[in-house]
Enzyme design. Structure first.
Site, short mmCIF file in Angstrom:
data_model
loop_
_atom_site.label_atom_id
_atom_site.label_comp_id
_atom_site.label_asym_id
_atom_site.label_seq_id
_atom_site.Cartn_x
_atom_site.Cartn_y
_atom_site.Cartn_z
N SER A 145 81.24 21.77 20.54
CA SER A 145 80.80 22.74 19.51
C SER A 145 81.60 22.46 18.24
O SER A 145 82.73 21.96 18.33
CB SER A 145 81.10 24.16 20.01
OG SER A 145 81.06 25.08 18.94
N TYR A 158 86.86 31.23 22.30
CA TYR A 158 85.81 30.22 22.48
C TYR A 158 86.25 28.90 21.85
O TYR A 158 86.14 27.83 22.46
CB TYR A 158 84.52 30.74 21.82
CG TYR A 158 83.33 29.81 21.88
CD1 TYR A 158 82.57 29.68 23.04
CD2 TYR A 158 82.93 29.09 20.76
CE1 TYR A 158 81.45 28.85 23.09
CE2 TYR A 158 81.81 28.26 20.80
CZ TYR A 158 81.07 28.14 21.96
OH TYR A 158 79.97 27.32 21.99
N LYS A 162 86.85 25.30 23.64
CA LYS A 162 86.10 24.09 23.26
C LYS A 162 87.07 22.98 22.81
O LYS A 162 86.81 21.79 23.06
CB LYS A 162 85.09 24.40 22.16
CG LYS A 162 83.86 25.17 22.63
CD LYS A 162 83.02 24.38 23.64
CE LYS A 162 81.63 24.95 23.83
NZ LYS A 162 80.90 24.32 24.95
P1 NAD Z 1 72.66 29.95 26.96
O1 NAD Z 1 73.40 31.23 27.10
O2 NAD Z 1 71.25 30.01 26.50
O3 NAD Z 1 72.68 29.13 28.35
C1 NAD Z 1 73.89 28.97 29.06
C2 NAD Z 1 73.55 28.84 30.53
O4 NAD Z 1 74.79 28.62 31.25
C3 NAD Z 1 72.91 30.12 31.11
O5 NAD Z 1 71.75 29.78 31.85
C4 NAD Z 1 74.01 30.69 32.00
O6 NAD Z 1 73.53 31.42 33.13
C5 NAD Z 1 74.76 29.42 32.43
N1 NAD Z 1 76.12 29.72 32.87
C6 NAD Z 1 77.00 30.59 32.31
N2 NAD Z 1 78.12 30.64 33.03
C7 NAD Z 1 77.96 29.78 34.08
C8 NAD Z 1 78.78 29.40 35.17
N3 NAD Z 1 79.99 29.93 35.32
N4 NAD Z 1 78.29 28.50 36.05
C9 NAD Z 1 77.05 27.96 35.90
N5 NAD Z 1 76.23 28.28 34.88
C10 NAD Z 1 76.69 29.19 33.98
O7 NAD Z 1 73.55 29.06 25.99
P2 NAD Z 1 73.22 27.69 25.18
O8 NAD Z 1 73.14 28.05 23.75
O9 NAD Z 1 72.13 26.96 25.84
O10 NAD Z 1 74.62 26.94 25.36
C11 NAD Z 1 74.80 25.80 26.18
C12 NAD Z 1 76.08 25.10 25.77
O11 NAD Z 1 76.00 24.71 24.40
C13 NAD Z 1 77.34 25.96 25.88
O12 NAD Z 1 78.41 25.19 26.37
C14 NAD Z 1 77.61 26.38 24.44
O13 NAD Z 1 78.97 26.66 24.23
C15 NAD Z 1 77.16 25.14 23.71
N6 NAD Z 1 76.82 25.33 22.31
C16 NAD Z 1 75.78 26.14 21.96
C17 NAD Z 1 75.48 26.29 20.61
C18 NAD Z 1 74.34 27.14 20.12
O14 NAD Z 1 74.19 27.31 18.90
N7 NAD Z 1 73.51 27.68 20.99
C19 NAD Z 1 76.26 25.63 19.64
C20 NAD Z 1 77.32 24.83 20.04
C21 NAD Z 1 77.59 24.68 21.38
#
Ligand code: NAD
Length: 258
Positions: A145, A158, A162
């Site tokens: 991230s 967070y 990261k």
């Molecule tokens: P999201 O909340 O839509 O999906 C995350 C998924 O991870 C969910 O299905 C959840 O049930 C699962 N999860 C949570 N805890 C868990 C655990 N302990 N074991 C197994 N599964 C688990 O989020 P997203 O936006 O798809 O994010 C995915 C990744 O991308 C994350 O690591 C997030 O930090 C990173 N990220 C997202 C963004 C953004 O803008 N959405 C930006 C930068 C980084």
């Protein structure tokens, strides 16, 4: 669409693939004929993605486990290896993002955030990588991230998770690279998923202000991120190890005038 025949029948484990970016990654690998192991907390969390992948004609299997739990990760990996032979690629994607000012941050949110992001990779990589190292082949992609390098309001926990995750991934690239196992990071910018939907719509013009900071003028999609993740697991990226591939529309390339 690019074609990567080397991904045909490869087994790819995607953590947190029940929705959002992880689901996009699962579907993108399926497009290239890979077999996708869909991890999420429970079978129910993984179900819709498994069905969506199968609907494309590709093979998918739910492999539920809390990635923050060593015993659960160990059981997941051994069941997956028993059913599918090998795991050729690991995508460490599972994550949470609870917004909380530092002075109000609870032990629980701090610990859960560290454990899922940072320890989750520690556990998954330690369980998956030994077989990759023994075979001299494998790819690990870690979803980072912008918060790994700069923090935001209410994101101290967070961002520090990261940042730790990023250095852990560099350590894997350094230690496992000599055995033919490549580790890289993908850093998505603003991708509209359930993770940040509430935050983005919490103030009337917040989303607009966010978009104004992105040179490409839009937020990203899970598919934007997924294409980069897939590419890192192909022969095209054979000499890419320890890289951070930013998929953020140029977010970190500059700053708006103050
Ligand atoms: P999201 O909340 O839509 O999906 C995350 C998924 O991870 C969910 O299905 C959840 O049930 C699962 N999860 C949570 N805890 C868990 C655990 N302990 N074991 C197994 N599964 C688990 O989020 P997203 O936006 O798809 O994010 C995915 C990744 O991308 C994350 O690591 C997030 O930090 C990173 N990220 C997202 C963004 C953004 O803008 N959405 C930006 C930068 C980084």
């Amino acid at each position: 669409m690019a074609s990567y025949p080397e991904l045909e029948d490869r087994v790819v484990l995607v953590t947190g693939a029940g929705r959002g970016i992880g689901r996009g990654i699962a579907l993108a690998f399926a497009e290239h004929g890979a077999r996708v192991l869909v991890n999420d907390l429970t079978d129910e969390h993984a179900r819709e993605t498994v069905e969506a992948v199968r609907a494309t004609g590709a093979v998918a299997d739910a492999v539920p486990a809390d990635v923050a739990d060593r015993a659960a990760v160990r059981a997941m990996v051994s069941a997956a290896v028993e059913r599918h032979g090998e795991i050729d690629a690991l995508v460490n994607n599972a994550g949470i993002n609870v917004v909380s000012p530092f002075l109000e941050l609870s032990d629980d949110v701090w610990e859960r955030t560290q454990r899922i992001h940072h320890w989750g990779l520690f556990y998954c990589a330690q369980e998956v990588a030994p077989r990759m190292v023994a075979r001299g082949d494998g790819s690990i992609v870690v979803i980072s991230s912008p918060a790994a390098v700069e923090t935001y309001e209410g994101q101290t926990h967070y961002a520090s998770a990261k940042a730790g995750l990023q250095m852990l991934a560099f350590g894997l690239a350094w230690e496992l690279g000599g055995s033919g196992v490549r580790t890289n990071l993908v850093s998505p910018g603003w991708i509209e998923t359930e993770l940040n939907r509430e935050y983005l719509w919490s103030e009337p013009d917040l989303r607009e202000r966010v978009v104004r900071q992105i040179p490409l003028g839009r937020t990203g999609s899970p598919e934007d991120v997924a294409r980069a993740v897939v590419w890192l697991c192909t022969n095209e990226a054979a000499y890419v190890n320890g890289a951070v591939l930013r998929v953020d529309g140029g977010l970190l390339a500059g700053r708006l005038k103050a």
